[in-house]
Structure formats: structure tokens, C-alpha cells
Design an enzyme around this catalytic site. Structure first.
Site, short mmCIF file in Angstrom:
data_model
loop_
_atom_site.label_atom_id
_atom_site.label_comp_id
_atom_site.label_asym_id
_atom_site.label_seq_id
_atom_site.Cartn_x
_atom_site.Cartn_y
_atom_site.Cartn_z
N GLU A 121 0.82 -1.21 0.00
CA GLU A 121 0.00 0.00 0.00
C GLU A 121 0.86 1.26 0.00
OE1 GLU A 121 -2.48 -0.28 3.46
OE2 GLU A 121 -3.12 -2.31 2.98
N CYS A 134 3.26 8.42 1.61
CA CYS A 134 3.71 7.39 2.53
C CYS A 134 3.95 6.11 1.73
CB CYS A 134 2.66 7.16 3.62
SG CYS A 134 3.11 5.91 4.83
N CYS A 141 5.46 -7.37 7.32
CA CYS A 141 6.46 -6.88 8.28
C CYS A 141 6.75 -7.97 9.29
CB CYS A 141 5.95 -5.63 8.99
SG CYS A 141 7.15 -4.88 10.12
N CYS A 145 4.49 -5.91 15.86
CA CYS A 145 3.86 -5.01 16.82
C CYS A 145 2.36 -5.33 16.88
CB CYS A 145 4.08 -3.55 16.42
SG CYS A 145 5.83 -3.12 16.29
N CYS A 148 -0.59 -3.27 15.11
CA CYS A 148 -0.40 -2.95 13.69
C CYS A 148 -0.87 -4.11 12.82
CB CYS A 148 1.09 -2.66 13.43
SG CYS A 148 1.51 -2.41 11.70
N GLY A 196 6.04 -2.40 6.40
CA GLY A 196 7.40 -2.88 6.57
C GLY A 196 8.26 -2.03 7.49
N GLU A 197 9.39 -2.59 7.89
CA GLU A 197 10.42 -1.92 8.68
C GLU A 197 11.56 -1.55 7.73
OE1 GLU A 197 13.22 -0.29 10.61
OE2 GLU A 197 11.39 -0.66 11.77
N SER A 230 11.25 5.94 8.97
CA SER A 230 10.76 5.51 10.27
C SER A 230 11.33 4.14 10.64
CB SER A 230 9.23 5.44 10.24
OG SER A 230 8.71 4.99 11.47
N SER A 253 9.65 5.06 16.07
CA SER A 253 8.34 4.62 16.54
C SER A 253 8.50 4.10 17.96
CB SER A 253 7.79 3.52 15.62
OG SER A 253 7.57 4.02 14.32
N LEU A 254 8.35 5.00 18.92
CA LEU A 254 8.63 4.66 20.32
C LEU A 254 7.41 4.04 21.01
CD1 LEU A 254 11.01 4.93 22.35
CD2 LEU A 254 9.88 6.99 23.20
N HIS A 255 6.33 4.79 21.12
CA HIS A 255 5.04 4.32 21.62
C HIS A 255 5.00 3.99 23.11
CE1 HIS A 255 4.10 4.48 17.46
NE2 HIS A 255 4.73 3.36 17.14
N ASN A 332 -6.01 4.93 14.80
CA ASN A 332 -7.24 4.68 14.07
C ASN A 332 -8.11 3.75 14.91
OD1 ASN A 332 -7.04 6.18 11.75
ND2 ASN A 332 -5.98 4.60 10.58
N CYS A 375 -1.73 1.23 7.76
CA CYS A 375 -1.07 0.31 6.84
C CYS A 375 -1.48 -1.13 7.10
CB CYS A 375 0.45 0.44 6.98
SG CYS A 375 1.04 2.01 6.36
#
Length: 392
Positions: A121, A134, A141, A145, A148, A196-197, A230, A253-255, A332, A375
Site C-alpha cells: 500500500e 507514505c 512486516c 507489533c 499494527c 514494513g520496517e 521511520s 516509533s517509540l510508543h 485509528n 497500513c
């Protein structure tokens, strides 16, 4: 805690995230593309094919400045050579499966199918002062996580440099053509925040960064300031990226600012802890001069506490002032799930806590929530629809 519910998009209630660094062997290599090569490499390919090497300059300018791969558009090339030139260096890499519009036509989300049937995407977004794409760097991935949708797909394969750049070329063409509400626009920003990473696909992503930033005929000539990469936190590769001489923005991407929660939210935290990650991020800032973006998806009742905001501020300030910018991201919403957005007053207190501690903080302007904007959501929805049709 994240373990209170199965991961987002899981197909069974006892599913567990499975972190994987292994990249599966692809079923077949993506066709060689102009964007996979530097200018010297493109010339060598044409020479080996018995074509004039200098045509690589013209072919590249059409691709990177006119955003076309259609041989018939290249009227400055000999008619007898156009098709062969395009066939050698401009194969068809991505095919549109679905395009969805949102936000009054200011957002377009594409689902692409690649040569081997794999799907990825990309999302094109128009803002008042910029137009941003994006992009995906992998199909699926392996970082697992649990909030996700892409993370629950597992990793199918890395994208080639050409497959990444084709997403950009298409977006630049769409923007220039005026498909977004507001008329013709120039694609100004690219963020590697899709599927993906990016650091797992390091070689191809760095090559894509060079195509983005190099002036024509090498590339698009975009400003490194408009490009963001990212990562969930592959510390050695963050340090390697800082040596590449391309001052793109690093987004972490800490979160969660504490290892107890981040170990569960971001499985890679079991390898590189919060302190190690923030040290590497600060060193990236010191080397490149580019302020680091700290991405923080606000998840209701899980990581949105004011005390965690204060802990995050303390961790950032302990390494210096002004080096990081925090982006709280309203998740989201997923109805009936623990993976949903924070209450407005909780979000406001979180942000206010950071700002009072001297941390520059901007709440992300989320896009596309009405078209499965996160994503992996669109790819999963389309796949489920196709399976349903097959079962009938």
C-alpha cells in the site's frame, strides 16, 4: 497491557506476535529497473544491449522529471529504439488493485500488486503547505507489533529499489496531473512509514533515498529535509544511516517510554531497550543536524497516561534540549478492541505534559480513517473479500 487481547488482525484468539529478522527468499526477482541502478549502471545496461549508452540520460530525465515510463511519450528518442529502450530499463513493476479517496479527495490510498502477486500500500496526502506520500518498503512486516495490522501479516519479502521508487513516480504523476482536490501539485515529501520496517531492507531503502535526493538524471532531486525514514528501533542501522551523508529525518516509533510496556508493544525492544534507542537517535541528530521525530501512537488506557508523558519528557531532556520533536498519533479506532484511540481530554493532558516540560509536540493530522487508513488494513480487507468470493 497488550497481552490482554490478541494482536490486531489476528485470526485466532490465542495468537501471539512473532518477531522475525529473517527475510524470506522471494519467489522470483523483481525485473531490473532504471531506479535500481545509478547512471553509470544504466549506461552499461544499454551498452550491453547494443544501444547508445547516452540514451540512459534521456530515459532517466523522462522518468524522474516527466514521471513517465511510456515509450510513446519520449519523442526525443528515435522511434525505432523507444520500445527497446523502455523494455531494457522501464519494466512494469506495480499494478493498481484498488484506489480509495478520502478527506474530500485530499487523500488517495493505493493497493498495488507486484510482479509475483504480492501486495503493498501507499497513501498520497495533500496538506495546505505540502503533498506527502507514505511508501511501503516491504510486503508485510516481521516486527510483530500487536497494534499494527501489517505486523500481523508477517514478512513476505523486501521490495526492490525500483518497486519503492515506482510508488513515488506514480504519486508525483498523480499530483502533477491534479488528481488530488485542489488542482495540480508538486510531490514534496516522502515518508517511509508504510508497510514494513525500512531498516530491515536497508540496502534497497538507502538506494531509494539516493534516487529521491539526487538531481536528474540520477533521481528526483528532492530535498532530504522532505524525506523521513521511520524505524521501530534497529539501533546499529540507525547509527549506520547517520554515516550515509543524506540528512533525512529519522522517525523513531517509540510508543512507550518504559521498557516494561515497550517490551510488549514493540517486540524488538527485547533486543534494544529504550535507553539504547534514544541514545542512538540523539547521536543521529548530533551527526546529521536533523531533529529526530518521536512517533507515539496514543492507545486508550495503555500508554496515554500523564506520568508516561512526563517520563518521555525526562528521557528526552536528559540527552539535551531541542533535539527531538514528539508526534502523538491518535490511533485509528478499532470498534470493540483495546487498540483504540485515547479520549480527547486524556490526549490533551498527555500533550500538555510534554509541552510544559519543554518538548516540542505536534499531534499528527491523521488521514484516511474512513478508508482503512492504517497500513495493512486495505490489503487485509481486499484479501478477505477475495477469499469470500472464492468460497461462494
Amino acid at each position: 497491557m497488550p497481552t490482554d487481547q490478541a494482536p490486531e488482525g489476528a485470526t485466532s484468539p490465542d495468537a501471539k506476535p512473532r518477531l522475525s529478522f529473517a527475510v524470506p527468499v522471494p519467489k522470483g526477482k523483481a525485473p531490473r529497473h532504471l531506479a535500481d541502478l545509478d547512471l553509470a549502471g544504466r549506461k552499461a545496461v544499454l551498452k550491453d544491449a547494443g544501444l547508445p549508452a547516452f540514451r540512459a540520460d534521456q530515459l532517466s530525465r523522462h522518468y524522474f522529471t516527466r514521471f513517465t515510463r511510456d515509450a510513446q511519450d519520449m519523442t526525443d528518442l528515435p522511434a525505432s529504439q523507444r520500445e527497446q529502450l523502455a523494455a531494457e530499463l522501464l519494466p512494469d513493476l506495480i499494478h493498481e488493485v484498488r484506489a480509495l479517496r478520502a478527506d474530500g479527495g485530499r487523500t488517495i490510498k493505493h493497493l498495488w500488486e507486484l510482479h509475483d502477486g504480492v501486495r503493498v500500500e501507499s497513501v498520497l496526502m495533500r496538506y495546505k503547505d505540502r503533498t506527502t506520500l507514505c511508501v511501503s518498503s516491504q510486503a508485510g512486516c516481521g516486527m510483530a507489533c500487536p497494534f499494527c495490522a501489517t505486523g500481523q501479516m508477517g514478512l513476505t519479502r523486501n521490495l526492490s529499489t525500483g518497486e519503492i521508487i515506482e510508488q513515488v513516480r506514480h504519486a508525483a504523476q498523480v499530483s502533477e496531473r491534479g488528481d488530488l482536490t485542489g488542482g495540480p501539485a508538486r510531490l514534496s515529501n516522502v515518508v517511509f512509514m508504510g508497510m514494513g520496517e525500512p531498516m530491515i531492507n536497508y540496502k534497497n531503502v538507502v538506494a531509494a533515498l539516493r534516487r529521491l535526493t539526487s538531481p536528474a538524471p540520477e533521481g528526483f532531486g528532492m530535498s532530504a529535509r522532505g524525506i523521513t525514514v521511520s524505524t521501530v528501533g534497529l539501533v546499529p542501522l540507525i547509527r549506520k544511516l547517520s554515516t550515509e551523508g543524506m540528512p533525512v529525518t529519522l522517525a523513531v516509533s517509540l510508543h512507550a517510554p518504559d521498557d516494561e510496556l515497550r517490551d510488549e508493544l514493540i517486540p524488538i525492544n527485547s533486543k534494544w531497550k529504550v535507553g539504547e534507542l534514544l541514545d542512538a537517535a540523539y547521536d543521529y541528530y548530533s551527526t546529521t543536524g536533523r531533529r529526530v521525530s518521536i512517533e507515539y501512537a496514543l492507545i486508550k488506557d495503555m500508554n496515554d497516561h500523564a506520568w508516561r508523558a512526563q517520563l518521555l519528557a525526562d528521557e528526552l531532556n536528559a540527552r539535551g534540549r531541542g533535539w527531538a520533536h514528539v508526534n502523538p498519533i491518535p490511533l485509528n479506532p478499532t470498534p470493540g478492541s483495546i487498540w483504540t484511540c485515547s479520549e480527547p481530554d486524556v490526549q490533551e493532558l498527555f500533550v500538555d505534559t510534554l509541552r510544559r516540560a519543554g518538548i516540542t509536540t505536534t499531534v499528527r493530522d491523521t488521514r484516511g480513517s474512513d478508508i482503512d487508513g492504517a497500513c495493512g488494513q486495505l490489503a487485509t480487507e481486499v484479501l478477505n473479500q477475495e477469499r469470500a468470493r472464492t468460497r461462494r
